[in-house]
Design a protein around this motif. Structure first.
Motif, mmCIF file in Angstrom:
data_model
loop_
_atom_site.group_PDB
_atom_site.id
_atom_site.type_symbol
_atom_site.label_atom_id
_atom_site.label_comp_id
_atom_site.label_asym_id
_atom_site.label_seq_id
_atom_site.Cartn_x
_atom_site.Cartn_y
_atom_site.Cartn_z
ATOM 1 N N ILE A 40 0.823 -1.215 0.000
ATOM 2 C CA ILE A 40 0.000 0.000 0.000
ATOM 3 C C ILE A 40 0.858 1.267 0.000
ATOM 4 O O ILE A 40 0.379 2.340 -0.353
ATOM 5 C CB ILE A 40 -0.976 0.031 1.197
ATOM 6 N N PHE A 41 2.155 1.128 0.367
ATOM 7 C CA PHE A 41 3.057 2.281 0.375
ATOM 8 C C PHE A 41 4.068 2.240 -0.776
ATOM 9 O O PHE A 41 5.066 2.947 -0.762
ATOM 10 C CB PHE A 41 3.821 2.352 1.704
ATOM 11 N N GLU A 42 3.804 1.430 -1.787
ATOM 12 C CA GLU A 42 4.765 1.260 -2.882
ATOM 13 C C GLU A 42 5.079 2.564 -3.596
ATOM 14 O O GLU A 42 6.186 2.770 -4.083
ATOM 15 C CB GLU A 42 4.234 0.236 -3.888
ATOM 16 N N LYS A 43 4.118 3.473 -3.657
ATOM 17 C CA LYS A 43 4.336 4.724 -4.388
ATOM 18 C C LYS A 43 5.508 5.521 -3.824
ATOM 19 O O LYS A 43 6.086 6.368 -4.509
ATOM 20 C CB LYS A 43 3.071 5.585 -4.378
ATOM 21 N N TYR A 44 5.877 5.274 -2.573
ATOM 22 C CA TYR A 44 6.977 6.008 -1.943
ATOM 23 C C TYR A 44 8.350 5.537 -2.431
ATOM 24 O O TYR A 44 9.351 6.241 -2.249
ATOM 25 C CB TYR A 44 6.924 5.845 -0.423
ATOM 26 N N LEU A 45 8.439 4.345 -2.996
ATOM 27 C CA LEU A 45 9.734 3.755 -3.327
ATOM 28 C C LEU A 45 10.377 4.451 -4.526
ATOM 29 O O LEU A 45 9.743 4.626 -5.568
ATOM 30 C CB LEU A 45 9.576 2.259 -3.614
ATOM 31 N N VAL A 49 16.864 5.890 -9.295
ATOM 32 C CA VAL A 49 18.265 6.192 -8.994
ATOM 33 C C VAL A 49 18.751 5.238 -7.897
ATOM 34 O O VAL A 49 17.964 4.741 -7.094
ATOM 35 C CB VAL A 49 18.472 7.653 -8.531
ATOM 36 N N TYR A 50 20.064 5.003 -7.874
ATOM 37 C CA TYR A 50 20.656 4.045 -6.938
ATOM 38 C C TYR A 50 21.137 4.705 -5.645
ATOM 39 O O TYR A 50 21.956 4.126 -4.926
ATOM 40 C CB TYR A 50 21.858 3.364 -7.605
ATOM 41 N N ASP A 51 20.640 5.895 -5.321
ATOM 42 C CA ASP A 51 21.171 6.642 -4.191
ATOM 43 C C ASP A 51 21.181 5.836 -2.893
ATOM 44 O O ASP A 51 22.178 5.796 -2.164
ATOM 45 C CB ASP A 51 20.359 7.922 -3.982
ATOM 46 N N ALA A 52 20.049 5.216 -2.568
ATOM 47 C CA ALA A 52 19.950 4.468 -1.310
ATOM 48 C C ALA A 52 20.975 3.342 -1.264
ATOM 49 O O ALA A 52 21.606 3.093 -0.224
ATOM 50 C CB ALA A 52 18.542 3.910 -1.147
ATOM 51 N N PHE A 53 21.168 2.683 -2.377
ATOM 52 C CA PHE A 53 22.079 1.543 -2.427
ATOM 53 C C PHE A 53 23.539 1.986 -2.392
ATOM 54 O O PHE A 53 24.393 1.311 -1.814
ATOM 55 C CB PHE A 53 21.782 0.714 -3.676
ATOM 56 N N LYS A 109 18.282 13.173 -11.233
ATOM 57 C CA LYS A 109 17.487 13.398 -10.028
ATOM 58 C C LYS A 109 16.405 12.332 -9.943
ATOM 59 O O LYS A 109 15.934 11.825 -10.964
ATOM 60 C CB LYS A 109 16.816 14.777 -10.073
ATOM 61 N N ALA A 110 16.035 11.994 -8.723
ATOM 62 C CA ALA A 110 14.888 11.106 -8.560
ATOM 63 C C ALA A 110 13.645 11.798 -9.118
ATOM 64 O O ALA A 110 13.503 13.020 -9.048
ATOM 65 C CB ALA A 110 14.674 10.783 -7.083
ATOM 66 N N MET A 111 12.746 11.016 -9.685
ATOM 67 C CA MET A 111 11.514 11.571 -10.239
ATOM 68 C C MET A 111 10.536 11.816 -9.097
ATOM 69 O O MET A 111 9.770 10.925 -8.703
ATOM 70 C CB MET A 111 10.916 10.617 -11.269
ATOM 71 N N GLN A 112 10.570 13.022 -8.534
ATOM 72 C CA GLN A 112 9.778 13.335 -7.341
ATOM 73 C C GLN A 112 8.334 13.663 -7.725
ATOM 74 O O GLN A 112 8.072 14.548 -8.527
ATOM 75 C CB GLN A 112 10.407 14.498 -6.581
ATOM 76 N N ILE A 113 7.394 12.937 -7.121
ATOM 77 C CA ILE A 113 5.980 13.150 -7.427
ATOM 78 C C ILE A 113 5.257 13.901 -6.302
ATOM 79 O O ILE A 113 4.162 14.410 -6.502
ATOM 80 C CB ILE A 113 5.260 11.820 -7.716
ATOM 81 N N GLU A 114 5.874 13.936 -5.119
ATOM 82 C CA GLU A 114 5.315 14.691 -4.001
ATOM 83 C C GLU A 114 6.460 15.353 -3.238
ATOM 84 O O GLU A 114 7.610 14.921 -3.339
ATOM 85 C CB GLU A 114 4.533 13.776 -3.036
ATOM 86 N N LYS A 115 6.165 16.385 -2.492
ATOM 87 C CA LYS A 115 7.166 17.059 -1.652
ATOM 88 C C LYS A 115 6.732 16.976 -0.200
ATOM 89 O O LYS A 115 6.519 17.986 0.467
ATOM 90 C CB LYS A 115 7.354 18.506 -2.103
ATOM 91 N N GLY A 116 6.596 15.732 0.269
ATOM 92 C CA GLY A 116 6.168 15.515 1.638
ATOM 93 C C GLY A 116 7.280 15.791 2.637
ATOM 94 O O GLY A 116 8.432 16.041 2.285
ATOM 95 N N LYS A 218 11.323 9.947 -3.503
ATOM 96 C CA LYS A 218 10.318 10.138 -4.545
ATOM 97 C C LYS A 218 9.136 10.948 -4.023
ATOM 98 O O LYS A 218 8.495 11.684 -4.784
ATOM 99 C CB LYS A 218 9.837 8.770 -5.045
ATOM 100 N N CYS A 219 8.863 10.820 -2.715
ATOM 101 C CA CYS A 219 7.695 11.481 -2.133
ATOM 102 C C CYS A 219 8.024 12.373 -0.942
ATOM 103 O O CYS A 219 7.130 13.038 -0.415
ATOM 104 C CB CYS A 219 6.667 10.442 -1.695
ATOM 105 N N ILE A 220 9.272 12.401 -0.510
ATOM 106 C CA ILE A 220 9.658 13.178 0.671
ATOM 107 C C ILE A 220 10.746 14.170 0.282
ATOM 108 O O ILE A 220 11.795 13.786 -0.228
ATOM 109 C CB ILE A 220 10.160 12.262 1.803
#
Length: 406
Positions: A40-45, A49-53, A109-116, A218-220
């Motif tokens: 249900i939270f997949e949209k946040y992933l 980009v490989y930044d986290a890794f 850049k990550a494709m940001q869809i929200e600025k949470g 992506k969302c934060i």
């Protein structure tokens, strides 16, 4: 041989979505790195980009002396900081670590869809302080918390199923609070400690938390990472040769270096001492139902409640006692257990006053609020028998160990 990361993707399994990439490294047989959330939270992933890794590989790569090759894009700002600055900080902390290179395919850049706006929520003093400041009292939308997170990246006892059970037990204990305030509460699991060494929770904890945060860019856009130490405590730690936690030394200046063009990791709470945070959050009534600080409740993973007598429970309860609110927290602490050891703990604080900045903070706070703390000599003679007993036990154990070796 270099450590190679490739094939970044999202996979779904049994109600969970996994952000995953393949890993090929000489030092481990683990062949992938993954982070997972309920679907249900997949949209946040963030899967472009490989930044986290890249951040996840910093400590093992420097420890095992393997360069990192990434077959994909990363954020330019992050790559620049990892190339020029971050390894030098790690080497200053652990001089035996190796210089490494991060070779990447390109920048994006990550494709940001929200600025949470996000923050971790463990219901401790630090996370409640951040929540009160930036949700309850925050008036600027760009900085007001919109999502809460809970990570399994080492702080529940390393890796494996035991740590995972502890992670789920505590999440289930706390999830009622985000529901009450109407915020999503996103649990993130990982396999970092399948290839991290167990003690890296302290050495590499700052990178574990940062890579988990970058999963959600992506969302934060802004993420508050609650600081354990105040600025004065950070300065004290910097001159303390016994420091065993890189975050205690460096999170105030490392977190900006681990940010990207899309997400800013903000070190929050260092403007307060722990007693100042405690004084602030006790005004927020939900803490009487949800405050959770214990570090000694994992012997039984089915229980994640405060024990009342571990170091963090004691450090919190004496501040609450100084404020005259001890009975208000009987729902979340075993107050009777605390009262049995409170005088002994106050004696230890007095003896440690000039050796431990956290003890000094609590003693000064107690005295300022009329909570009696024994004098040095009263504390010394009260604890003398138990200290002698402890010394004898340590000596006997050393003797037995020497005999065993012979």
């Amino acid at each position: 041989m270099a450590m190679k990361l490739s094939n970044l993707r999202i996979e779904r399994k049994e109600g969970y979505s996994y952000l995953i990439c393949d890993m090929n490294a000489k030092f481990t047989t683990v062949n992938s790195i993954w982070f997972s959330v309920p679907t249900i939270f997949e949209k946040y992933l963030t899967d472009d980009v490989y930044d986290a890794f890249m951040v996840a590989t910093i400590y093992p790569a420097m420890f095992y002396n393997e360069n990192v090759v990434i077959e994909g894009n990363v954020s330019q700002r992050l790559h620049f900081n990892l190339t020029h600055y971050v390894p030098s900080i790690v080497k200053a902390y652990r001089p035996t670590m190796h210089e490494i290179l991060f070779k990447v395919e390109g920048y994006a850049k990550a494709m940001q869809i929200e600025k949470g706006v996000g923050t971790g929520f463990s219901a401790g003093v630090d996370s409640f302080s951040t929540f009160v400041d930036h949700f309850v009292n925050e008036n600027q939308k760009e900085y007001k918390i919109s999502s809460l997170f809970f990570f399994n990246v080492g702080s529940h006892g390393g890796g494996g199923e035991c740590a995972r059970q502890k992670f789920h037990a505590r999440y289930n204990l706390l999830k009622g609070f985000p529901e009450k305030v109407g915020l999503p509460y996103i649990p993130l699991d990982s396999n970092l400690f399948d290839f991290y060494l167990p003690y890296w929770e302290y050495d590499a904890g700052i990178f574990c938390r940062a890579c988990a945060i970058l999963v959600f860019q992506k969302c934060i856009a802004n993420y508050y990472l609650s600081s354990t130490d105040s600025y004065s405590e950070v300065m004290y730690t910097a001159f303390n040769p016994m420091t065993t936690d890189l975050a205690e030394l460096a999170d105030t200046f490392l977190n900006p270096m681990l940010s990207t063009e899309c997400i800013e990791i903000i070190t929050d709470g260092a403007q307060y001492t722990r007693t100042q945070k405690t004084e602030e959050i006790v005004q927020y009534l939900p803490t009487q139902e949800y405050l959770n600080v214990c570090v000694d409740h994992w012997s039984n993973h089915h229980s994640a409640v405060n024990c009342g007598i571990c170091p963090k429970c004691l450090r919190t309860l004496i501040a609450i006692e100084s404020l005259g609110l001890l009975e208000k927290y009987a729902h979340v602490f075993d107050i009777s257990k605390y009262k049995k050891v409170a005088y002994s703990y106050k004696c230890r604080l007095r003896l440690d006053y000039n050796k431990n900045i956290y003890a000094k903070d609590n003693v000064d706070f107690a005295i300022a609020h009329g909570n009696h703390i024994p004098s040095f000599w009263v504390a010394f003679f009260y604890l003398f028998p138990s200290r002698c007993k402890s010394l004898v036990i340590r000596i006997l154990r050393k003797i037995m160990k020497i005999r065993h070796l012979k």
